[in-house]
Design a protein around this motif. Structure first.
Motif, mmCIF file in Angstrom:
data_model
loop_
_atom_site.group_PDB
_atom_site.id
_atom_site.type_symbol
_atom_site.label_atom_id
_atom_site.label_comp_id
_atom_site.label_asym_id
_atom_site.label_seq_id
_atom_site.Cartn_x
_atom_site.Cartn_y
_atom_site.Cartn_z
ATOM 1 N N LYS A 122 0.689 -0.593 -0.352
ATOM 2 C CA LYS A 122 -0.390 0.441 0.212
ATOM 3 C C LYS A 122 0.808 1.269 0.119
ATOM 4 O O LYS A 122 1.059 2.182 0.674
ATOM 5 C CB LYS A 122 -0.969 0.112 1.133
ATOM 6 C CG LYS A 122 -1.642 -1.208 1.360
ATOM 7 C CD LYS A 122 -2.768 -1.481 -0.026
ATOM 8 C CE LYS A 122 -4.273 -2.759 0.356
ATOM 9 N NZ LYS A 122 -4.046 -3.510 -0.724
ATOM 10 N N GLY A 123 2.426 0.908 -0.333
ATOM 11 C CA GLY A 123 2.037 2.615 -0.386
ATOM 12 C C GLY A 123 3.173 2.488 0.409
ATOM 13 O O GLY A 123 4.832 3.724 0.370
ATOM 14 N N ILE A 124 4.426 1.799 0.922
ATOM 15 C CA ILE A 124 5.923 1.845 2.324
ATOM 16 C C ILE A 124 6.974 1.630 1.458
ATOM 17 O O ILE A 124 7.688 1.940 1.964
ATOM 18 C CB ILE A 124 5.049 1.483 3.502
ATOM 19 C CG1 ILE A 124 4.981 -0.117 3.670
ATOM 20 C CG2 ILE A 124 4.307 2.187 4.050
ATOM 21 C CD1 ILE A 124 4.489 -0.912 4.769
ATOM 22 N N GLY A 125 7.346 0.997 0.257
ATOM 23 C CA GLY A 125 8.197 0.651 -0.517
ATOM 24 C C GLY A 125 8.822 -0.642 -0.410
ATOM 25 O O GLY A 125 10.051 -0.980 -0.153
ATOM 26 N N THR A 126 7.529 -1.657 0.788
ATOM 27 C CA THR A 126 8.073 -2.841 1.098
ATOM 28 C C THR A 126 8.221 -3.602 -0.076
ATOM 29 O O THR A 126 9.339 -4.867 0.102
ATOM 30 C CB THR A 126 7.724 -3.337 1.912
ATOM 31 O OG1 THR A 126 6.669 -3.460 2.526
ATOM 32 C CG2 THR A 126 8.528 -2.202 3.642
ATOM 33 N N CYS A 127 7.197 -3.812 -0.900
ATOM 34 C CA CYS A 127 6.194 -5.602 -1.967
ATOM 35 C C CYS A 127 7.521 -5.370 -2.715
ATOM 36 O O CYS A 127 8.250 -6.583 -3.386
ATOM 37 C CB CYS A 127 5.370 -5.529 -1.121
ATOM 38 S SG CYS A 127 4.155 -4.760 -2.097
ATOM 39 N N GLU B 112 14.133 2.219 -1.068
ATOM 40 C CA GLU B 112 13.668 2.340 -2.570
ATOM 41 C C GLU B 112 14.709 1.016 -2.163
ATOM 42 O O GLU B 112 14.943 0.189 -3.254
ATOM 43 C CB GLU B 112 13.824 3.018 -3.285
ATOM 44 C CG GLU B 112 13.036 2.951 -4.880
ATOM 45 C CD GLU B 112 12.945 4.023 -5.505
ATOM 46 O OE1 GLU B 112 12.498 3.576 -6.177
ATOM 47 O OE2 GLU B 112 13.453 4.774 -5.211
ATOM 48 N N ASN B 113 16.102 1.718 -2.717
ATOM 49 C CA ASN B 113 16.969 1.410 -3.116
ATOM 50 C C ASN B 113 17.741 -0.610 -2.301
ATOM 51 O O ASN B 113 17.855 -2.029 -3.146
ATOM 52 C CB ASN B 113 18.460 1.738 -2.535
ATOM 53 C CG ASN B 113 18.902 2.901 -3.212
ATOM 54 O OD1 ASN B 113 18.181 2.528 -5.100
ATOM 55 N ND2 ASN B 113 18.965 4.143 -3.611
ATOM 56 N N ALA B 114 17.096 -0.508 -1.037
ATOM 57 C CA ALA B 114 17.075 -1.418 -0.337
ATOM 58 C C ALA B 114 16.317 -2.455 -0.556
ATOM 59 O O ALA B 114 16.425 -4.079 -1.160
ATOM 60 C CB ALA B 114 16.877 -1.487 1.042
ATOM 61 N N ARG B 115 14.740 -2.068 -1.486
ATOM 62 C CA ARG B 115 14.215 -3.468 -1.866
ATOM 63 C C ARG B 115 14.387 -4.123 -3.246
ATOM 64 O O ARG B 115 14.116 -5.000 -3.491
ATOM 65 C CB ARG B 115 12.642 -3.032 -2.237
ATOM 66 C CG ARG B 115 11.395 -4.127 -3.103
ATOM 67 C CD ARG B 115 11.816 -5.064 -1.816
ATOM 68 N NE ARG B 115 10.836 -5.869 -2.793
ATOM 69 C CZ ARG B 115 11.783 -7.703 -3.128
ATOM 70 N NH1 ARG B 115 13.073 -6.978 -3.410
ATOM 71 N NH2 ARG B 115 10.618 -8.202 -3.692
ATOM 72 N N ARG B 116 14.767 -2.845 -4.266
ATOM 73 C CA ARG B 116 15.394 -3.048 -4.950
ATOM 74 C C ARG B 116 16.025 -4.313 -6.154
ATOM 75 O O ARG B 116 16.877 -4.518 -6.419
ATOM 76 C CB ARG B 116 15.699 -2.144 -6.540
ATOM 77 C CG ARG B 116 13.955 -1.270 -6.464
ATOM 78 C CD ARG B 116 14.348 0.070 -7.378
ATOM 79 N NE ARG B 116 15.707 0.777 -7.231
ATOM 80 C CZ ARG B 116 16.477 1.093 -8.122
ATOM 81 N NH1 ARG B 116 16.391 1.046 -9.921
ATOM 82 N NH2 ARG B 116 17.604 1.733 -7.391
#
Length: 108
Positions: free
Chosen positions: A41-46, A64-68
Motif C-alpha cells: 500500500k505504498g510503504i516501499g517494502t513489497c 527503495e534501493n534496499a527493496r530493488r
C-alpha cells in the motif's frame, strides 16, 4: 505542471507528487495480477509497483534501493518503485509483466 504518460493515458500532476498515488488516482492499473490485493500500500517494502520511468523524478532513497536490490528485482534493471518516486517533470511510465513487475514483457 508535469505530464505523466502511462497505460495509453496522459494526465497532469503537481510537481513533487507521489507517482503511485497519481497513477492510481487516474485509473492506471499499477499492479499485476494478485499484487492488486497483496501489496504494501505504498510503504516501499513489497516492490510490486516497479515501473520503468523516462523523465525527471526524485533520486532513489535507501528504502527503495534496499527493496530493488533483493530478488526478483535487480538494481541493474532500469526500474523504480512508483510508491517511492516523486514526479519532477514530464515522464513516460512503462509497466512490465511478473507479480513484481520484474519481467521483460511490456504490459503497458
Amino acid at each position: 505542471m508535469p505530464r505523466i504518460t502511462a497505460a495509453g493515458k496522459t494526465f497532469e500532476c503537481d510537481q513533487g507528487a507521489n507517482l503511485r498515488q497519481v497513477l492510481l488516482k487516474n485509473g492506471v492499473a499499477l499492479h499485476n495480477g494478485q499484487s492488486k490485493i497483496v501489496n504494501c500500500k505504498g510503504i516501499g517494502t513489497c516492490g510490486t509497483c516497479a515501473v520503468q520511468i523516462e523523465g525527471e523524478v526524485s533520486e532513489p532513497q535507501w528504502r527503495e534501493n534496499a527493496r530493488r536490490s533483493l530478488p526478483p528485482h535487480s538494481l541493474e534493471k532500469d526500474r523504480r518503485l512508483a510508491c517511492q518516486t516523486c514526479v519532477l517533470a514530464d515522464v513516460t511510465i512503462t509497466k512490465f509483466d511478473g507479480f513484481w513487475g520484474q519481467g521483460d514483457r511490456m504490459v503497458w
